[in-house]
Design a protein around this motif. Structure first.
Motif, PDB file in Angstrom:
ATOM      1  N   VAL A   1       0.828  -1.207   0.000  1.00 24.61           N
ATOM      2  CA  VAL A   1       0.000   0.000   0.000  1.00 24.61           C
ATOM      3  C   VAL A   1       0.860   1.253   0.000  1.00 24.61           C
ATOM      4  CG1 VAL A   1      -1.695   1.337   1.313  1.00 24.61           C
ATOM      5  CG2 VAL A   1      -1.938  -1.141   1.136  1.00 24.61           C
TER       6      VAL A   1
ATOM      7  N   TRP B   1      -1.957   7.006  -3.492  1.00 22.30           N
ATOM      8  CA  TRP B   1      -2.658   7.904  -4.404  1.00 22.30           C
ATOM      9  C   TRP B   1      -2.016   9.276  -4.447  1.00 22.30           C
ATOM     10  CZ3 TRP B   1      -5.104  12.564  -3.282  1.00 22.30           C
ATOM     11  CH2 TRP B   1      -5.949  13.085  -4.272  1.00 22.30           C
TER      12      TRP B   1
ATOM     13  N   TYR C   1      -3.428   3.695  -3.983  1.00 21.47           N
ATOM     14  CA  TYR C   1      -4.235   3.453  -2.781  1.00 21.47           C
ATOM     15  C   TYR C   1      -4.437   4.748  -1.994  1.00 21.47           C
ATOM     16  CZ  TYR C   1      -3.325  -1.598  -3.239  1.00 21.47           C
ATOM     17  OH  TYR C   1      -3.241  -2.887  -3.684  1.00 21.47           O
TER      18      TYR C   1
ATOM     19  N   SER D   1      -4.831   5.590   1.728  1.00 29.03           N
ATOM     20  CA  SER D   1      -4.595   4.900   3.001  1.00 29.03           C
ATOM     21  C   SER D   1      -5.242   5.653   4.143  1.00 29.03           C
ATOM     22  CB  SER D   1      -3.096   4.747   3.275  1.00 29.03           C
ATOM     23  OG  SER D   1      -2.897   4.208   4.570  1.00 29.03           O
TER      24      SER D   1
ATOM     25  N   LEU E   1      -9.386  -3.334  -0.812  1.00 29.60           N
ATOM     26  CA  LEU E   1      -8.110  -3.130  -1.499  1.00 29.60           C
ATOM     27  C   LEU E   1      -8.285  -3.070  -3.012  1.00 29.60           C
ATOM     28  CD1 LEU E   1      -5.802  -5.433   0.660  1.00 29.60           C
ATOM     29  CD2 LEU E   1      -5.845  -2.927   0.630  1.00 29.60           C
TER      30      LEU E   1
ATOM     31  N   ARG F   1      -8.975   0.190  -4.015  1.00 30.69           N
ATOM     32  CA  ARG F   1      -7.825   1.055  -3.731  1.00 30.69           C
ATOM     33  C   ARG F   1      -8.019   1.908  -2.486  1.00 30.69           C
ATOM     34  NH1 ARG F   1      -4.055  -1.399  -6.286  1.00 30.69           N
ATOM     35  NH2 ARG F   1      -2.798   0.440  -6.789  1.00 30.69           N
TER      36      ARG F   1
ATOM     37  N   PHE G   1      -7.315   1.457   1.728  1.00 31.38           N
ATOM     38  CA  PHE G   1      -6.758   0.632   2.797  1.00 31.38           C
ATOM     39  C   PHE G   1      -7.256   1.119   4.146  1.00 31.38           C
ATOM     40  CE2 PHE G   1      -3.354   0.086   6.021  1.00 31.38           C
ATOM     41  CZ  PHE G   1      -3.444  -1.289   6.144  1.00 31.38           C
TER      42      PHE G   1
END
Length: 453
Positions: free
Chosen positions: A27, A32, A41, A43, A399, A402, A404
């Motif tokens: 991740v 992103w 991702y 997060s 996930l 995208r 977490f």
């Protein structure tokens, strides 16, 4: 010809298995970014506070001038004289200790995780037990397990308020159960303020825990890493604020040599990457000597040492930083819970500290979850394993979208379906993550409906 032998140690063989890789690594190396990585991702699972990065970067940039001493081992492996003096003064100023903390009562480490691990190494023998409330920070079992070899005794409270004095009966039972299993319980690990529930323990409860530790001769290890990240919750304006165990008089409660406090820069100053923590023990020099003798394995960078010294010695700036941080955390918390309420996602109420909300993602899809679990049990899946397996599938769906989140099972959560959402991020990022979470949840609902049909 390729060798048929790996020539690894037994430990090495375990960690070389693909399942030992930390999933989080996939991740954080693919996060992103609106321009460079829009498909990365988001997060909301790692306990990082990015809300104050601009301010702390500005301070470091203006005040960071390297000297020759900072390119050496400094004053040893457990913090410079300058930094230990600065932290002692900072803790005395903000934690309201009964007696001022001095530099000789603390040692510096490369993060609070290392402070926990090093404390465990010096206080516990292999297979000793450590009482720890559930849910708990996910890495505590790792910090006290990999090298220390201690056993976490997870304590569940059911319908009992985990922050109330009535928890003492539960701890007594957990201790007795562990002893019947032949486990020597040696320590009581307390996370105050608590992660992931985001609440503080009252002075009354802290005193009860001290009496409990004295009664059973247990070390009280208190992780106070979120001490200054409290904020006002508009829905619970009377929620208890932070009380450090350093501020509680030990007379008649506990032998002071049993009390150890941990703190670091990661949370209150939004600086996980600085990697700097400390161990404070005001009345156990024997313990601190043992920690110092092992400090080579947890030595902080001299550059991190210098940065932290400059930050914590600037009283006026620190005061402004803490106040602004609290305001921004409160704003983002409100944004998050109002979003959850609008999508009928239950969460644990009463929080007023930290960066996170504990949420139940099974509840909005409860009908589909229950029907699926019933079918799985009828198909022969053990009833105790089916909910966790379904929780893992939901994590996979998150996930794939995208996003977490921290899985409740990794935090010792008792009930499947609970996750930790971290809200201490720029608002656009936070809202994008929450939106992805709901889309993943809806996709999972549709998938379960199809399987049921």
């Amino acid at each position: 010809m390729a060798s048929q032998k790996t020539n690894l140690s037994t430990r090495g063989e375990v960690f070389a298995e693909p399942k030992s890789k930390i999933p989080l690594l996939d991740v954080i190396c693919d996060l992103w970014h609106p321009e460079t990585n829009p498909g990365g991702y988001v997060s909301l699972g790692v306990a990082e506070n990015t809300l104050m990065h601009e301010e702390i970067v500005e301070h470091i940039t203006k005040n960071f001038a390297i000297d020759s001493h900072s390119l050496t081992y400094g004053d040893g492996f457990s913090g410079s004289h300058r930094l230990r003096d600065t932290i002692a003064r900072f803790i005395t100023r903000h934690f309201n200790p009964v007696n001022p903390v001095t530099k000789n009562q603390l040692l510096v480490t490369s993060g609070v995780g290392q402070a926990i691990e090093l404390s465990g190494f010096c206080l516990l023998d292999k297979d000793d037990g450590v009482l720890l409330a559930r849910p708990h920070y996910g890495n505590f079992p790792v910090d006290l397990g990999y090298r220390v070899g201690a056993k976490i005794i997870g304590v569940s409270f059911g319908e009992t308020d985990p922050f109330g004095p009535e928890t003492m009966d539960t701890y007594e039972k957990a201790l007795a159960d562990a002893q019947r299993q032949g486990i020597r319980v040696k320590a009581f690990l307390l996370c105050n303020p608590q992660n992931p529930l985001g609440r503080c323990y009252t002075r009354e409860v802290l005193e009860a825990y001290m009496r409990f530790c004295q009664k059973h001769n247990l070390h009280l290890i208190t992780d106070e890493i979120y001490a200054l990240s409290t904020w006002k919750n508009p829905d619970f304006p009377d929620a208890p604020g932070f009380t450090s165990v350093l501020s509680v008089k030990k007379d008649g409660l506990i032998d002071p040599s049993l009390v150890h406090v941990l703190w670091g820069m990661s949370k209150d100053f939004g600086s996980n990457g600085i990697r700097l923590g400390c161990v404070i023990s005001q009345d156990n020099m024997h313990f601190l000597r043992a920690v110092e003798a092992n400090s080579y394995f947890s030595c902080p960078s001299s550059l991190s040492d210098l940065v932290t010294s400059r930050i914590l010695s600037d009283d006026a700036w620190v005061d402004r930083f803490i106040q602004t941080n609290r305001q921004r955390l409160a704003e983002n918390y409100t944004i998050t819970i109002r979003f959850l309420e609008s999508h009928q996602v239950p969460y644990k109420k009463g929080g007023n500290v930290g960066f996170f909300v504990w949420v139940d993602l099974f509840d909005p899809i409860r009908r589909q979850v229950n029907t699926t679990l019933k079918k799985q049990v009828e198909a022969g899946v053990p009833s105790e394993k089916a909910p966790r397996a379904l929780e893992a599938k939901l994590q996979e769906k998150l996930l794939k979208h995208r996003i977490f989140l921290a899985l409740g099972a990794d935090f010792g959560g008792d009930v499947p379906g609970w996750y930790r959402i971290v809200f201490a991020h720029e608002k656009e990022y936070l809202k994008l993550g929450l939106s992805r979470m709901i889309k993943a949840l809806e996709a999972f609902r549709s998938e379960l409906d199809t399987d049921i049909a």
